[in-house]
Motif scaffolding. Structure first.
Motif, PDB file in Angstrom:
ATOM      1  N   GLN A  73       0.476  -1.157  -0.537  1.00 15.47           N
ATOM      2  CA  GLN A  73      -0.419  -0.227   0.085  1.00 15.47           C
ATOM      3  C   GLN A  73       0.890   1.150  -0.392  1.00 15.47           C
ATOM      4  OE1 GLN A  73      -3.293   0.108  -0.669  1.00 15.47           O
ATOM      5  NE2 GLN A  73      -3.714   2.771  -0.271  1.00 15.47           N
ATOM      6  N   ALA A  74       2.118   1.111   0.509  1.00 18.11           N
ATOM      7  CA  ALA A  74       2.707   2.404   0.531  1.00 18.11           C
ATOM      8  C   ALA A  74       4.059   2.300  -0.755  1.00 18.11           C
ATOM      9  CB  ALA A  74       3.878   2.216   1.620  1.00 18.11           C
ATOM     10  N   ILE A  75       3.385   1.476  -1.010  1.00 15.90           N
ATOM     11  CA  ILE A  75       4.564   1.652  -2.839  1.00 15.90           C
ATOM     12  C   ILE A  75       3.318   2.228  -3.411  1.00 15.90           C
ATOM     13  CG2 ILE A  75       5.214   0.581  -4.588  1.00 15.90           C
ATOM     14  CD1 ILE A  75       6.295  -1.437  -2.397  1.00 15.90           C
ATOM     15  N   HIS A  76       1.664   1.558  -3.725  1.00 13.69           N
ATOM     16  CA  HIS A  76       1.198   1.897  -4.369  1.00 13.69           C
ATOM     17  C   HIS A  76       0.873   3.526  -4.170  1.00 13.69           C
ATOM     18  CE1 HIS A  76      -2.982   2.751  -5.976  1.00 13.69           C
ATOM     19  NE2 HIS A  76      -2.587   2.382  -6.878  1.00 13.69           N
ATOM     20  N   VAL A  77       0.757   4.129  -3.354  1.00  9.61           N
ATOM     21  CA  VAL A  77       0.583   5.685  -2.136  1.00  9.61           C
ATOM     22  C   VAL A  77       1.383   6.738  -3.148  1.00  9.61           C
ATOM     23  CG1 VAL A  77       0.376   7.618  -0.428  1.00  9.61           C
ATOM     24  CG2 VAL A  77      -1.076   4.707  -0.463  1.00  9.61           C
ATOM     25  N   ALA A  78       3.115   6.131  -2.933  1.00 10.37           N
ATOM     26  CA  ALA A  78       3.994   6.595  -3.372  1.00 10.37           C
ATOM     27  C   ALA A  78       4.132   6.936  -5.022  1.00 10.37           C
ATOM     28  CB  ALA A  78       5.544   5.938  -2.384  1.00 10.37           C
ATOM     29  N   LEU A  79       3.494   5.100  -5.201  1.00 14.82           N
ATOM     30  CA  LEU A  79       3.706   5.690  -6.924  1.00 14.82           C
ATOM     31  C   LEU A  79       2.648   6.844  -7.564  1.00 14.82           C
ATOM     32  CD1 LEU A  79       4.117   4.699  -9.985  1.00 14.82           C
ATOM     33  CD2 LEU A  79       1.756   3.249  -9.401  1.00 14.82           C
ATOM     34  N   GLN A  80       1.334   6.488  -6.717  1.00 18.36           N
ATOM     35  CA  GLN A  80       0.290   7.871  -7.302  1.00 18.36           C
ATOM     36  C   GLN A  80       0.680   9.233  -7.150  1.00 18.36           C
ATOM     37  OE1 GLN A  80      -2.934   6.742  -8.780  1.00 18.36           O
ATOM     38  NE2 GLN A  80      -1.378   4.886  -8.636  1.00 18.36           N
ATOM     39  N   GLU A  81       1.346   9.122  -5.633  1.00 15.68           N
ATOM     40  CA  GLU A  81       2.455  10.748  -5.551  1.00 15.68           C
ATOM     41  C   GLU A  81       3.137  11.363  -6.397  1.00 15.68           C
ATOM     42  OE1 GLU A  81       4.319  13.029  -1.589  1.00 15.68           O
ATOM     43  OE2 GLU A  81       4.305  10.747  -1.939  1.00 15.68           O
ATOM     44  N   LEU A  82       3.995  11.087  -7.348  1.00 12.66           N
ATOM     45  CA  LEU A  82       5.075  11.393  -8.512  1.00 12.66           C
ATOM     46  C   LEU A  82       4.796  11.885  -9.092  1.00 12.66           C
ATOM     47  CD1 LEU A  82       6.947   8.020  -8.677  1.00 12.66           C
ATOM     48  CD2 LEU A  82       7.543   9.509  -8.058  1.00 12.66           C
TER      49      LEU A  82
ATOM     50  N   HIS B 284      10.937  -0.517  -3.887  1.00 12.05           N
ATOM     51  CA  HIS B 284      12.359  -0.448  -3.608  1.00 12.05           C
ATOM     52  C   HIS B 284      12.117   1.107  -4.554  1.00 12.05           C
ATOM     53  CE1 HIS B 284      13.587  -2.194   0.150  1.00 12.05           C
ATOM     54  NE2 HIS B 284      14.344  -3.361  -1.410  1.00 12.05           N
ATOM     55  N   GLU B 285      12.579   1.287  -5.189  1.00 16.56           N
ATOM     56  CA  GLU B 285      13.093   2.878  -6.301  1.00 16.56           C
ATOM     57  C   GLU B 285      11.343   3.611  -5.908  1.00 16.56           C
ATOM     58  OE1 GLU B 285      14.209   2.639 -10.710  1.00 16.56           O
ATOM     59  OE2 GLU B 285      16.092   1.364 -10.139  1.00 16.56           O
ATOM     60  N   ILE B 286      10.253   3.389  -6.234  1.00 16.62           N
ATOM     61  CA  ILE B 286       9.181   3.900  -5.953  1.00 16.62           C
ATOM     62  C   ILE B 286       9.672   4.970  -5.099  1.00 16.62           C
ATOM     63  CG2 ILE B 286       6.975   4.377  -6.047  1.00 16.62           C
ATOM     64  CD1 ILE B 286       8.018   3.786  -9.014  1.00 16.62           C
ATOM     65  N   LEU B 287       9.525   3.580  -3.813  1.00 13.10           N
ATOM     66  CA  LEU B 287       9.563   4.434  -1.976  1.00 13.10           C
ATOM     67  C   LEU B 287      10.825   5.640  -2.372  1.00 13.10           C
ATOM     68  CD1 LEU B 287       8.806   1.277  -0.376  1.00 13.10           C
ATOM     69  CD2 LEU B 287       7.509   3.016  -0.809  1.00 13.10           C
ATOM     70  N   ALA B 288      11.627   5.681  -3.459  1.00 11.85           N
ATOM     71  CA  ALA B 288      13.196   5.930  -2.228  1.00 11.85           C
ATOM     72  C   ALA B 288      12.552   7.367  -3.476  1.00 11.85           C
ATOM     73  CB  ALA B 288      14.283   5.507  -2.632  1.00 11.85           C
ATOM     74  N   LEU B 289      11.768   7.304  -4.497  1.00 14.30           N
ATOM     75  CA  LEU B 289      11.836   8.455  -5.545  1.00 14.30           C
ATOM     76  C   LEU B 289      10.736   9.730  -5.237  1.00 14.30           C
ATOM     77  CD1 LEU B 289      10.749   7.127  -9.423  1.00 14.30           C
ATOM     78  CD2 LEU B 289      12.752   8.644  -8.522  1.00 14.30           C
ATOM     79  N   ALA B 290       9.808   8.828  -4.263  1.00 14.91           N
ATOM     80  CA  ALA B 290       9.044   9.738  -3.436  1.00 14.91           C
ATOM     81  C   ALA B 290       9.167  10.257  -1.999  1.00 14.91           C
ATOM     82  CB  ALA B 290       7.645   8.746  -2.793  1.00 14.91           C
ATOM     83  N   ALA B 291      10.352   9.865  -1.609  1.00 17.98           N
ATOM     84  CA  ALA B 291      10.839  10.467  -0.466  1.00 17.98           C
ATOM     85  C   ALA B 291      12.011  11.046  -0.630  1.00 17.98           C
ATOM     86  CB  ALA B 291      11.705   8.858   0.522  1.00 17.98           C
ATOM     87  N   GLY B 292      12.699  10.805  -1.883  1.00 18.19           N
ATOM     88  CA  GLY B 292      13.584  11.787  -2.063  1.00 18.19           C
ATOM     89  C   GLY B 292      13.028  13.150  -2.771  1.00 18.19           C
ATOM     90  N   THR B 293      12.169  12.596  -3.323  1.00 20.28           N
ATOM     91  CA  THR B 293      11.564  14.040  -4.004  1.00 20.28           C
ATOM     92  C   THR B 293      11.016  15.082  -2.916  1.00 20.28           C
ATOM     93  OG1 THR B 293      11.674  13.216  -5.933  1.00 20.28           O
ATOM     94  CG2 THR B 293      10.091  15.328  -5.724  1.00 20.28           C
ATOM     95  N   ARG B 294       9.974  13.819  -1.529  1.00 18.69           N
ATOM     96  CA  ARG B 294      10.020  14.978  -0.422  1.00 18.69           C
ATOM     97  C   ARG B 294      11.046  15.820   0.028  1.00 18.69           C
ATOM     98  NH1 ARG B 294       7.707   9.712   1.185  1.00 18.69           N
ATOM     99  NH2 ARG B 294       6.141   9.567  -0.294  1.00 18.69           N
TER     100      ARG B 294
END
Length: 216
Positions: free
Chosen positions: A38-47, A147-157
């Motif tokens: 679910q966290a990965i899905h949320v991070a994806l949508q946030e991109l 891992h890449e989707i989560l890292a992308l969202a976190a790094g951008t924030r």
């Protein structure tokens, strides 16, 4: 007792297991646990929103005429960490869309040719991956993808927070009396980082002037 010992599944590679002892790991389902999925899905949508926000960062630092070629023929100003991160979001997300399309034997995605096309390509990639999230979570590359989707969202924030900047203010918080008031750059809000009390900059300015004068 290990509640997960009999599942037969390997441990989830997410942060849910980061602080756990080896004998008490949350298992994947089949790779990531459901909470991490679910966290990965949320991070994806946030991109998509993060990508749009990064263009504001890039525009503040743009140098005319400097370009870089991105994935699928699109072009992005390459003049700031914001522009670089925007390109990374586009490149990585579209690459994972391509990987999943190949894995599922789906036709290749359309190719964008300009910045407008880049935005459409990202939105399309996020939509494609989001609608096939369960399939993506069961692929041989599910660990790397997550891992890449989560890292992308976190790094951008983190980048966006740094770009806005934060000013620490001298007057103490009127609610908790600690010197923990901050003003986030580009906003009109003053907030206490301890008790979370907040007010507008104008009200703080008037109150702080009175307080500092009385303390002098």
């Amino acid at each position: 007792m290990n509640d997960f010992a009999d599942t037969g599944m390997p441990p989830c590679p997410g942060r849910c297991n980061r602080d756990r002892v080896d004998g008490d790991q949350i298992p994947g389902s089949p790779v990531w646990c459901r909470a991490c999925q679910q966290a990965i899905h949320v991070a994806l949508q946030e991109l998509v929103d993060l990508y749009a926000a990064l263009w504001g960062v890039g525009q503040r630092a743009v140098r005319a005429g400097e370009k870089v070629t991105t994935s699928r023929g699109t072009r992005t100003p390459a003049v700031s960490p914001g522009a670089d991160q925007a390109d990374e979001i586009l490149r990585t997300t579209c690459a994972w869309e391509d990987a999943l399309r190949t894995h599922l034997s789906h036709p290749a995605a359309a190719v964008g040719t300009d910045h407008t096309g880049a935005g459409r390509a990202l939105t399309s990639a996020v939509d494609y991956l989001g609608r096939r999230h369960t399939a993506a979570m069961s692929t041989p590359f599910a660990t790397d993808y997550g891992h890449e989707i989560l890292a992308l969202a976190a790094g951008t924030r983190r980048l966006l927070r740094a770009d806005r900047g934060t000013s620490r203010l001298s007057a103490p918080c009127p609610q908790c009396d600690l010197r923990a008031l901050e003003r986030e750059g580009g906003t009109d809000t003053v907030r206490c980082r301890v008790c979370r009390w907040f007010t507008t900059w104008d009200r703080y300015d008037a109150w702080a002037g009175t307080f500092l004068n009385s303390a002098a």
